[in-house]
Motif scaffolding. Sequence first.
Motif, PDB file in Angstrom:
ATOM      1  N   GLU A   1      -3.881  12.528  -1.586  1.00 35.42           N
ATOM      2  CA  GLU A   1      -3.667  11.417  -2.515  1.00 35.42           C
ATOM      3  C   GLU A   1      -4.785  11.309  -3.550  1.00 35.42           C
ATOM      4  O   GLU A   1      -4.775  10.391  -4.377  1.00 35.42           O
TER       5      GLU A   1
ATOM      6  N   ASP B   1       0.768   4.156  -2.699  1.00 35.11           N
ATOM      7  CA  ASP B   1       0.309   5.487  -2.298  1.00 35.11           C
ATOM      8  C   ASP B   1       1.440   6.497  -2.178  1.00 35.11           C
ATOM      9  O   ASP B   1       1.177   7.669  -1.867  1.00 35.11           O
TER      10      ASP B   1
ATOM     11  N   GLU C   1      -7.473  -3.104  -3.729  1.00 30.32           N
ATOM     12  CA  GLU C   1      -6.386  -2.158  -3.977  1.00 30.32           C
ATOM     13  C   GLU C   1      -6.450  -1.615  -5.407  1.00 30.32           C
ATOM     14  O   GLU C   1      -6.262  -0.418  -5.641  1.00 30.32           O
TER      15      GLU C   1
ATOM     16  N   ASP D   1       0.828  -1.213   0.000  1.00 24.28           N
ATOM     17  CA  ASP D   1       0.000   0.000   0.000  1.00 24.28           C
ATOM     18  C   ASP D   1       0.859   1.259   0.000  1.00 24.28           C
ATOM     19  O   ASP D   1       0.594   2.214  -0.727  1.00 24.28           O
ATOM     20  N   ASP D   2       1.855   1.270   0.865  1.00 24.75           N
ATOM     21  CA  ASP D   2       2.678   2.470   1.021  1.00 24.75           C
ATOM     22  C   ASP D   2       3.461   2.787  -0.249  1.00 24.75           C
ATOM     23  O   ASP D   2       3.705   3.952  -0.561  1.00 24.75           O
TER      24      ASP D   2
ATOM     25  N   SER E   1       3.440   6.784   0.178  1.00 29.30           N
ATOM     26  CA  SER E   1       3.359   7.307   1.544  1.00 29.30           C
ATOM     27  C   SER E   1       4.749   7.358   2.168  1.00 29.30           C
ATOM     28  O   SER E   1       5.586   6.490   1.913  1.00 29.30           O
TER      29      SER E   1
ATOM     30  N   VAL F   1      -8.645   6.709  -7.873  1.00 37.19           N
ATOM     31  CA  VAL F   1      -7.883   7.858  -7.402  1.00 37.19           C
ATOM     32  C   VAL F   1      -8.178   9.048  -8.315  1.00 37.19           C
ATOM     33  O   VAL F   1      -8.219   8.915  -9.543  1.00 37.19           O
TER      34      VAL F   1
ATOM     35  N   GLN G   1      -9.417   0.738  -5.756  1.00 32.55           N
ATOM     36  CA  GLN G   1      -9.111   2.047  -5.187  1.00 32.55           C
ATOM     37  C   GLN G   1      -8.187   2.834  -6.110  1.00 32.55           C
ATOM     38  O   GLN G   1      -8.392   4.033  -6.341  1.00 32.55           O
ATOM     39  N   LEU G   2      -7.193   2.152  -6.669  1.00 28.99           N
ATOM     40  CA  LEU G   2      -6.256   2.815  -7.578  1.00 28.99           C
ATOM     41  C   LEU G   2      -6.981   3.366  -8.800  1.00 28.99           C
ATOM     42  O   LEU G   2      -6.694   4.474  -9.271  1.00 28.99           O
TER      43      LEU G   2
ATOM     44  N   ASP H   1      -4.544  13.647   4.497  1.00 29.46           N
ATOM     45  CA  ASP H   1      -3.713  12.759   3.666  1.00 29.46           C
ATOM     46  C   ASP H   1      -4.516  12.105   2.554  1.00 29.46           C
ATOM     47  O   ASP H   1      -4.015  11.924   1.443  1.00 29.46           O
ATOM     48  N   ASP H   2      -5.766  11.707   2.845  1.00 27.09           N
ATOM     49  CA  ASP H   2      -6.582  11.076   1.806  1.00 27.09           C
ATOM     50  C   ASP H   2      -6.836  12.049   0.651  1.00 27.09           C
ATOM     51  O   ASP H   2      -6.744  11.684  -0.524  1.00 27.09           O
TER      52      ASP H   2
ATOM     53  N   LYS I   1      -8.007  10.717  -2.905  1.00 23.94           N
ATOM     54  CA  LYS I   1      -8.942   9.654  -2.544  1.00 23.94           C
ATOM     55  C   LYS I   1     -10.297  10.261  -2.169  1.00 23.94           C
ATOM     56  O   LYS I   1     -10.380  11.129  -1.303  1.00 23.94           O
TER      57      LYS I   1
END
Length: 322
Positions: A233, A88, A146, A84-85, A90, A153, A149-150, A229-230, A235
């Motif tokens: 990115e 993202d 995942e 994930d990191d 992150s 974005v 979600q990608l 943060d969301d 989101k």
Amino acid sequence: MTAQPIYDTVADDFSRVNDLIIKRLSSDVPLVEKIAQYIIESGGKRLRPLLVLLSSRALGYNRDDHLKLAAVIEFLHTATLLHDDVVDTSDMRRGRSTANARWGNAPSVLVGDFLYARAFEMMVELQDLRIMDVLSHATAVIAEGEVLQLMNVKNPDLSEDKYMEVIHNKTAMLFEAASHTGALLAGADETREQALRDYGKHLGLAFQLVDDVLDYRGDVEAMGKNVGDDLAEGKTTLPLIHAMAKGSDDEKQLIRQAIRKGGLDELPAILKIVASSGALEYTMAKAREQAALAAACLNTLPESDHKEALALLTEIAVARVS
């Protein structure tokens, strides 16, 4: 409200799981072990392995395979965090630098792969095809979550229904698998198996929805990440979905542009819109609804300290927002 009484209920089991995790992290490649230990020891609450312990014990399980199953769940979770990191980009998680920020993307992805492999090695050792079926399916669903979600974005048109699908797949699925496999290990009948499976699903959704609220109300000390943060990115989470539905045309357009752009240039204005639209209250109401559904799933279980701990966990899930 503190979660300590929950952990106290399975204190010995929890300590033994921690020991097993460290033992099974061993590798002949020093960097693999270093990165894996760094992320495993980064201060997480280990809620998912806790669910395995509580679910199995609540149904009277009295052997030791639940320790290995709990470690498997934690390895699967940690592997997803590493990946994930990277996806993202992150640089902070739980108040510390992410593994990819310290060692780079390639080592982080490869150590995530190592943890998946180690989890499946231990899964085979359990010699239970139903548990393997649940966990292999869950791993595939999480990966789909995942990707979903990608794909979304910087998409301001994400619907509430589609968003709930994303967070079920990405977050709630491993909660669901943890409580479900704990029940399977304990030899649950069909009714209790389904009840604990549903418990994990609803609990996971509640936790994620509260995290959505904290992204607009929390702080770095409490969350280990920064407010907004969301949004940074790109989101589209439930508070933004609701704020766009209830805000004025100008407010809706501002949020849409901020999601498409990413970053935090419009964060102060968006925080005001989110607050004035009632989006945080709406999201918290949804979280409490999921927590109540999780608590209701426990009605079929026999009375025990472990059942009480599972019930308390549903309260803890939504008590993180003051």
